[in-house]
Design a protein around this motif. Structure first.
Motif, mmCIF file in Angstrom:
data_model
loop_
_atom_site.group_PDB
_atom_site.id
_atom_site.type_symbol
_atom_site.label_atom_id
_atom_site.label_comp_id
_atom_site.label_asym_id
_atom_site.label_seq_id
_atom_site.Cartn_x
_atom_site.Cartn_y
_atom_site.Cartn_z
ATOM 1 N N GLY A 1 140.327 19.391 20.904
ATOM 2 C CA GLY A 1 140.316 18.118 21.618
ATOM 3 C C GLY A 1 139.197 17.174 21.230
ATOM 4 N N VAL A 2 138.582 17.389 20.075
ATOM 5 C CA VAL A 2 137.521 16.498 19.598
ATOM 6 C C VAL A 2 138.060 15.737 18.385
ATOM 7 C CG1 VAL A 2 135.160 16.328 18.761
ATOM 8 C CG2 VAL A 2 135.772 18.142 20.383
ATOM 9 N N SER A 3 138.126 14.408 18.493
ATOM 10 C CA SER A 3 138.707 13.580 17.439
ATOM 11 C C SER A 3 137.626 13.019 16.521
ATOM 12 C CB SER A 3 139.492 12.414 18.060
ATOM 13 O OG SER A 3 140.532 12.896 18.890
ATOM 14 N N LEU A 4 138.018 12.726 15.298
ATOM 15 C CA LEU A 4 137.121 12.088 14.342
ATOM 16 C C LEU A 4 137.070 10.586 14.596
ATOM 17 C CD1 LEU A 4 138.091 13.786 10.952
ATOM 18 C CD2 LEU A 4 136.186 14.377 12.457
ATOM 19 N N PHE A 5 135.928 9.981 14.306
ATOM 20 C CA PHE A 5 135.821 8.535 14.276
ATOM 21 C C PHE A 5 136.456 8.021 12.986
ATOM 22 C CE2 PHE A 5 132.620 9.572 17.383
ATOM 23 C CZ PHE A 5 132.636 8.483 18.263
ATOM 24 N N PRO A 6 136.884 6.749 12.959
ATOM 25 C CA PRO A 6 137.529 6.220 11.748
ATOM 26 C C PRO A 6 136.682 6.384 10.497
ATOM 27 C CG PRO A 6 137.860 4.722 13.584
ATOM 28 C CD PRO A 6 136.928 5.786 14.075
ATOM 29 N N GLU A 7 135.373 6.153 10.602
ATOM 30 C CA GLU A 7 134.526 6.283 9.412
ATOM 31 C C GLU A 7 134.395 7.732 8.951
ATOM 32 O OE1 GLU A 7 131.629 4.925 12.722
ATOM 33 O OE2 GLU A 7 133.808 5.078 12.464
ATOM 34 N N ARG B 1 140.169 20.478 6.892
ATOM 35 C CA ARG B 1 140.082 21.394 8.029
ATOM 36 C C ARG B 1 138.626 21.770 8.321
ATOM 37 N NH1 ARG B 1 143.429 24.640 6.170
ATOM 38 N NH2 ARG B 1 142.018 26.162 5.238
ATOM 39 N N ASP B 2 137.880 22.106 7.281
ATOM 40 C CA ASP B 2 136.476 22.472 7.473
ATOM 41 C C ASP B 2 135.665 21.296 8.012
ATOM 42 O OD1 ASP B 2 136.988 25.006 6.539
ATOM 43 O OD2 ASP B 2 136.216 24.640 4.519
ATOM 44 N N PHE B 3 135.927 20.109 7.492
ATOM 45 C CA PHE B 3 135.202 18.921 7.943
ATOM 46 C C PHE B 3 135.462 18.664 9.421
ATOM 47 C CE2 PHE B 3 134.621 14.419 8.679
ATOM 48 C CZ PHE B 3 133.462 14.104 7.973
ATOM 49 N N ARG B 4 136.716 18.714 9.821
ATOM 50 C CA ARG B 4 137.046 18.470 11.232
ATOM 51 C C ARG B 4 136.390 19.506 12.133
ATOM 52 N NH1 ARG B 4 142.323 17.122 9.038
ATOM 53 N NH2 ARG B 4 142.962 19.290 9.348
ATOM 54 N N ALA B 5 136.403 20.765 11.713
ATOM 55 C CA ALA B 5 135.808 21.830 12.518
ATOM 56 C C ALA B 5 134.304 21.618 12.681
ATOM 57 C CB ALA B 5 136.085 23.193 11.882
ATOM 58 N N GLY B 6 133.633 21.301 11.577
ATOM 59 C CA GLY B 6 132.196 21.089 11.638
ATOM 60 C C GLY B 6 131.823 19.895 12.488
ATOM 61 N N ARG B 7 132.572 18.790 12.345
ATOM 62 C CA ARG B 7 132.262 17.597 13.135
ATOM 63 C C ARG B 7 132.552 17.824 14.619
ATOM 64 N NH1 ARG B 7 130.366 16.655 8.783
ATOM 65 N NH2 ARG B 7 129.740 14.598 8.019
ATOM 66 N N ALA B 8 133.556 18.628 14.937
ATOM 67 C CA ALA B 8 133.824 18.936 16.343
ATOM 68 C C ALA B 8 132.643 19.675 16.968
ATOM 69 C CB ALA B 8 135.107 19.767 16.475
ATOM 70 N N CYS B 9 132.126 20.676 16.258
ATOM 71 C CA CYS B 9 130.947 21.395 16.768
ATOM 72 C C CYS B 9 129.748 20.457 16.866
ATOM 73 C CB CYS B 9 130.615 22.566 15.848
ATOM 74 S SG CYS B 9 131.773 23.952 15.916
ATOM 75 N N ALA C 1 129.403 8.448 15.508
ATOM 76 C CA ALA C 1 129.974 9.080 14.322
ATOM 77 C C ALA C 1 128.879 9.791 13.530
ATOM 78 C CB ALA C 1 130.645 8.033 13.445
ATOM 79 N N ILE C 2 129.306 10.770 12.728
ATOM 80 C CA ILE C 2 128.392 11.509 11.853
ATOM 81 C C ILE C 2 128.949 11.369 10.438
ATOM 82 C CG2 ILE C 2 127.223 13.706 11.433
ATOM 83 C CD1 ILE C 2 128.261 14.505 14.307
ATOM 84 N N PRO C 3 128.567 10.317 9.726
ATOM 85 C CA PRO C 3 129.039 10.148 8.349
ATOM 86 C C PRO C 3 128.377 11.145 7.408
ATOM 87 C CG PRO C 3 127.503 8.407 8.930
ATOM 88 C CD PRO C 3 127.714 9.214 10.177
ATOM 89 N N SER C 4 128.683 11.042 6.130
ATOM 90 C CA SER C 4 128.138 11.949 5.126
ATOM 91 C C SER C 4 127.313 11.182 4.107
ATOM 92 C CB SER C 4 129.263 12.695 4.390
ATOM 93 O OG SER C 4 129.960 13.545 5.262
ATOM 94 N N GLY C 5 126.274 11.865 3.596
ATOM 95 C CA GLY C 5 125.451 11.302 2.544
ATOM 96 C C GLY C 5 125.991 11.646 1.166
ATOM 97 N N PRO C 6 125.228 11.357 0.126
ATOM 98 C CA PRO C 6 125.704 11.548 -1.251
ATOM 99 C C PRO C 6 125.950 13.001 -1.626
ATOM 100 C CG PRO C 6 123.381 10.924 -1.206
ATOM 101 C CD PRO C 6 123.910 10.718 0.162
ATOM 102 N N ARG C 7 125.316 13.932 -0.930
ATOM 103 C CA ARG C 7 125.517 15.357 -1.195
ATOM 104 C C ARG C 7 126.344 16.019 -0.094
ATOM 105 N NH1 ARG C 7 125.354 16.819 -5.988
ATOM 106 N NH2 ARG C 7 124.853 18.944 -5.355
ATOM 107 N N ARG C 8 127.142 15.208 0.589
ATOM 108 C CA ARG C 8 127.975 15.672 1.699
ATOM 109 C C ARG C 8 127.150 16.112 2.911
ATOM 110 N NH1 ARG C 8 133.044 19.319 -0.609
ATOM 111 N NH2 ARG C 8 134.077 17.663 -1.800
ATOM 112 N N GLU C 9 125.865 15.816 2.895
ATOM 113 C CA GLU C 9 125.041 16.195 4.042
ATOM 114 C C GLU C 9 125.370 15.303 5.237
ATOM 115 O OE1 GLU C 9 122.603 12.930 2.116
ATOM 116 O OE2 GLU C 9 124.033 14.493 1.518
ATOM 117 N N PRO C 10 125.388 15.848 6.451
ATOM 118 C CA PRO C 10 125.623 15.020 7.639
ATOM 119 C C PRO C 10 124.487 14.003 7.809
ATOM 120 C CG PRO C 10 125.797 17.371 8.149
ATOM 121 C CD PRO C 10 125.195 17.274 6.795
ATOM 122 N N LEU C 11 124.844 12.782 8.164
ATOM 123 C CA LEU C 11 123.863 11.741 8.461
ATOM 124 C C LEU C 11 123.779 11.602 9.981
ATOM 125 C CD1 LEU C 11 124.793 9.085 5.751
ATOM 126 C CD2 LEU C 11 123.042 10.886 5.648
#
Length: 231
Positions: free
Chosen positions: A21-27, A41-49, A63-73
């Motif tokens: 029940g946790v949705s992603l933001f558009p960005e 699938r992995d991205f959605r799971a991680g962002r939900a947590c 929102a929690i966007p990603s940096g150049p190395r896929r690191e969470p911002l």
């Protein structure tokens, strides 16, 4: 599991399955628009947590966007980390006033085999651990370095490689041996420290200040690494 090996100020959301029940933001959705299904699938799971972990700090609706190395911002004033592997996903966050850097990692036991030794380990690590009776030391060293990299890259934006650092494992008590080592219910835990294996200039001080913990339980290996403001 990871909640047992982080400082008290860290908020962790983890589990075998991602929260529902946790949705992603558009960005956030835009980041994985063209990604393979596993990555999505992995991205959605991680962002939900991560969203629920931030909520535990009182941070909502961001929102929690990603940096150049896929690191969470993370939002301003927050440090954190996300990890996922088969059968497990987690996010850990805290206020920057408590920790300057935080990295977490989880791996399946035995994820790193003999064939990866030359890529993961320094010669000193091979000398230290190759005869160790504990069967999954390679994965533990790999995971410890992953946690270190996740902690330091957002802070210094310097890409470390596996041969750049050496890990010293300090288990609490004895490693699992014999029949017990083959039981997935057994747990081992301890600390690890890290030292530069080559010239890292100003980053060397951060590497040496890292505080690391590990826990082996169930079918997984868990590691965490952090820097405190006054360490």
């Amino acid at each position: 599991m990871i909640e047992h090996i982080v400082p008290p100020a860290v908020r962790v959301v983890e589990g075998e399955q991602p929260p529902q029940g946790v949705s992603l933001f558009p960005e956030e959705s835009a980041i994985i628009r063209n990604a393979a299904e596993k990555r999505r699938r992995d991205f959605r799971a991680g962002r939900a947590c991560a969203r629920l972990a931030l909520a535990a700090l009182g941070v909502q609706g961001t929102a929690i966007p990603s940096g150049p190395r896929r690191e969470p911002l993370w939002p301003p004033g927050i440090v954190g980390s996300i990890t996922h592997c088969p059968g497990y996903v987690a996010a850990a966050v805290t206020l920057r006033e408590h920790l300057l850097a935080l990295g977490i990692d989880a791996e399946e036991r035995g994820a790193a085999g003999n064939d990866l030794e030359p890529f993961i380990c320094t010669p000193a690590e091979l000398d230290r651990y190759r005869d160790l009776e504990y069967p999954h030391w390679r994965t533990l060293v790999f995971s410890a370095k992953e946690s270190l990299f996740k902690a330091l890259y957002p802070l210094r934006h310097f890409e470390l490689e596996f041969p750049d650092v050496e890990v010293a494992l300090e288990p609490v008590g004895n490693w699992e041996e014999g029949e017990q080592a083959r039981s997935p219910a057994m747990v081992s835990q301890g600390r690890f420290s890290v030292s530069p294996a080559r010239e890292l200039r100003s980053l060397a001080a951060d590497v040496e200040r890292i505080e690391g913990r590990f826990l082996v339980g169930g079918h997984h290996i868990f590691t965490t690494a952090w820097l405190t403001p006054n360490s």
